[in-house]
Scaffold this motif. Structure first.
Motif, PDB file in Angstrom:
ATOM      1  N   ARG A 167      -7.556  13.725  -4.596  1.00 48.32           N
ATOM      2  CA  ARG A 167      -7.836  15.015  -4.245  1.00 48.32           C
ATOM      3  C   ARG A 167      -6.422  15.758  -4.101  1.00 48.32           C
TER       4      ARG A 167
ATOM      5  N   GLU B 238      -5.050  18.312  -3.392  1.00 46.96           N
ATOM      6  CA  GLU B 238      -4.641  19.119  -1.882  1.00 46.96           C
ATOM      7  C   GLU B 238      -5.003  18.358  -0.941  1.00 46.96           C
TER       8      GLU B 238
ATOM      9  N   GLN C  19      -1.163  14.534   3.243  1.00 45.19           N
ATOM     10  CA  GLN C  19       0.253  14.181   2.908  1.00 45.19           C
ATOM     11  C   GLN C  19       0.322  12.530   2.836  1.00 45.19           C
TER      12      GLN C  19
ATOM     13  N   ARG D 155       0.349  14.049  -2.366  1.00 41.94           N
ATOM     14  CA  ARG D 155      -0.707  14.336  -1.357  1.00 41.94           C
ATOM     15  C   ARG D 155      -1.998  13.815  -1.978  1.00 41.94           C
TER      16      ARG D 155
ATOM     17  N   ARG E  30      -9.421  17.616 -10.321  1.00 41.06           N
ATOM     18  CA  ARG E  30     -10.007  17.822  -8.768  1.00 41.06           C
ATOM     19  C   ARG E  30     -11.591  17.575  -8.765  1.00 41.06           C
TER      20      ARG E  30
ATOM     21  N   GLU F 286       4.947  19.047 -10.435  1.00 37.70           N
ATOM     22  CA  GLU F 286       4.032  18.314  -9.896  1.00 37.70           C
ATOM     23  C   GLU F 286       4.215  16.626 -10.160  1.00 37.70           C
TER      24      GLU F 286
END
Lengths: 402, 402
Positions: A260, A262, A265, A271, B260, B357
């Motif tokens: 995932r 987002e 951390q 993340r 996602r 990223e």
């Protein structure tokens, strides 16, 4: 010595012998060894027919392998067969042995495996290595190695090499631990601190675990993804029976695949990495338990007793594994995903949600998910067997070294 | 004919010739061809010194290759060198040719490439193939193939085989298109509908694109991940100079890696796949544009003019690519990620967010991201060159077929 040692490692020339008469002889010695190892005891004639060489050519090769102590004659085959009875050949139980060692976060282990694949000596020391500096750990490991070698020598074996499994990333030199976060080791060359008389190979524990699966597992396919967990999550990719190593030797780092993007951390700088959902600490936290020794056994026990918090935590870990593995399966199209190490013990509670994610997210028939029977023994056995395989792959390199 | 044809495909035995005198001769023929191809024109003596065989042995091999039309003598080398002047050898410009074909969503293309790697004939037909049934498309393609073969024959070449790039998944038989969603083809065996006189290989366009990159790119490393986009997102994994194919031949499916996991529903059955963020339709939608022809050129033009919506859409696509590639880089540890096809044209606006990223999510130095110079020509050239490479890899298999 400059002879090849470790067939699985790219620096080992075992796989690419030169295309000359001499290279052909070396390859044929290897074919004889592999054939007797896989199907023996066999007569010279049976070996000849299996590898497609003449009986005379095979006899020359066999004589050389017997002189080097790699093959043994068991005496005449049982009568009743057609033709003159030949003497059956077997791989020697008194020749070279592979010495495997494991530096675990909570233990050190060493074993000796003979050419027949039998463990002939072993030694273990329990106690945490977390935060210890490399030197005392390697001094202690050297003590265990010497103890196991001495025991093997009493049985008539001699060590062909030492392979060490570590919980971290290893450089392609097969000696330097670049990063082992759970030991807090960085850029440690193990070479100078281990017995200089033994040719050395160092590799990641997940790599050795996957090789053990390939060599010793039941019906392990030649293309699979091996996922294991101890403190971290380990992964290894086997393609066509060979370990995929990557440019720097770091391939298989499944623990830091984003699940995932987002999410929480991670220590790696990213993340929402898989380790944030399916690593030991994350699962313990989700289950409301605190870290400590033997937590995997505790999780399995509580889950078996029906503890809902633990089951929910393991189901969540399975979902995260399923998402990360979907990406890996899409990229690699393996024949199977094999769950090893601690994941094998927890498979009954992880697997349903893992398989559900994989099935609904991958096109076509979902990839098979299987459970390793080697469990936590995999890395140590894989290390020792890697030395044995190197001898089978290029017997000429060790012949005469005894 | 049963001779090997396509070195890159696992069914082609080119790589694993038998370990006999005859196999050694075939491998040595290949070494001569590869040496002259890579470094020619060369004298026999120069070839001998480069491959480590005697001058006499090389002369025998060279004579055989000249008789088969695979090598040519260019006449005496220029004087001034030491010793008797030898005749320089070159790969033939009048021998076998590789015929490459591409079935695109919006076009058909065919070309002939000679052993020197030069395109000697080509034919293209524009117009959508979306929703057309296989038969009329393949009849049309056969017409183009015959036209290109006739043109090549007029130049003294003869076709050694046909390789066809398709926008879909191809079974390991290298003939059957299992699924091509943008054509709406399922389980189509192309064999019966293409010229029977030409040995056939069918492969995914991203696979051929990555091989073109490997063979024709500037300093392409031997371990890389190739990512391209036309209508869908294509990926291919090259490890140690060889394409990773996977169990079913489906490896490299980067478009359906979850980015996602709770994101938008994808046609594949999953949710939040990369294609939902970085596929052509998704990018056009995010930029407020409608689908149509030449949309990649339009996106590049608008982005270059500073259109903020388009730039934002491309930045988002770059972020999604970066997340998916983080997982892939962690698993494979490649030397580089190469952006090909439409991604090459859009790289200036995709790459910054993609690299950001990747850098923040991967441990250690981030993997290099490079841009292909072949662009949309990659798959067609890769197909034709795959036939040429097969000839270089096993010249004995085609010798005497003319």
């Amino acid at each position: 010595m400059t002879a090849p040692l470790h067939e699985t490692h790219p620096s080992g020339p075992g796989r690419r012998l030169p295309d000359t008469q001499q290279g052909m002889r070396r390859r044929n010695l290897a074919r004889v060894m592999h054939t007797v190892s896989a199907e023996g005891p066999l007569s010279r004639a049976a070996v000849a027919s299996r590898i497609g060489l003449t009986r005379a050519a095979v006899s020359t090769l066999v004589d050389e392998l017997i002189r080097s102590g790699l093959l043994e004659e068991l005496g005449p085959e049982r009568p009743g067969r057609v033709g003159r009875p030949g003497s059956a050949l077997a791989v020697s139980g008194h020749g070279p042995a592979g010495i495997g060692a494991e530096i675990g976060v909570d233990h050190l282990a060493v074993c000796a495996v003979d050419l027949r694949g039998i463990v002939r000596a072993r030694a273990v020391r329990h106690g945490t290595n977390r935060g210890r500096s490399p030197q005392p750990v390697l001094v202690e490991l050297t003590g265990l190695v010497r103890q196991v070698v001495a025991e093997a020598e009493r049985e008539g074996l001699w060590p062909a090499g030492l392979a060490v499994a570590v919980p971290g990333l290893v450089a392609r030199d097969a000696r330097t631990v670049v990063r082992a976060p759970n030991l807090d080791w960085h850029d440690v060359d193990l070479g100078p601190l281990l017995p200089p008389e033994l040719p050395l190979t160092v590799d990641n524990e997940a790599n050795f675990g996957s090789l053990a699966e390939l060599w010793l597992g039941d019906d392990t396919p030649r293309d699979f993804l091996h996922v294991s967990a101890e403190i971290g999550i380990g992964g290894a990719v086997v393609v066509d029976g060979r370990l995929l190593r990557g440019t720097r030797g770091f391939a298989g780092e499944l623990g830091h695949v984003p699940v995932r993007p987002e999410g929480p951390q991670c220590a790696c700088g990213g993340r929402g990495c898989l380790e944030q959902y399916a690593g030991e600490e994350a699962v313990l936290r989700a289950a409301g338990l605190s870290p400590g020794e033997d937590r995997v056994a505790l999780l399995a026990e509580l889950a078996a007793q029906g503890d809902q918090d633990v089951r929910l935590a393991l189901r969540g870990a399975g979902t995260a594994l399923g998402i990360a593995l979907t990406g890996a399966v899409n990229l690699l199209d393996p024949q199977a995903v094999v769950l090893g190490g601690a994941l094998a013990a927890l498979a009954p509670w992880l697997r349903p949600s893992l398989e559900r994610e994989l099935a609904r997210r991958t096109a076509g028939p979902a990839c098979a998910v299987t459970v390793s029977r080697l469990g936590p023994e995999g890395p140590l056995l894989g290390a020792a067997h890697s030395v044995v395989r190197a001898v089978l792959d290029d017997p000429a390199a060790v012949a005469g070294r005894n």
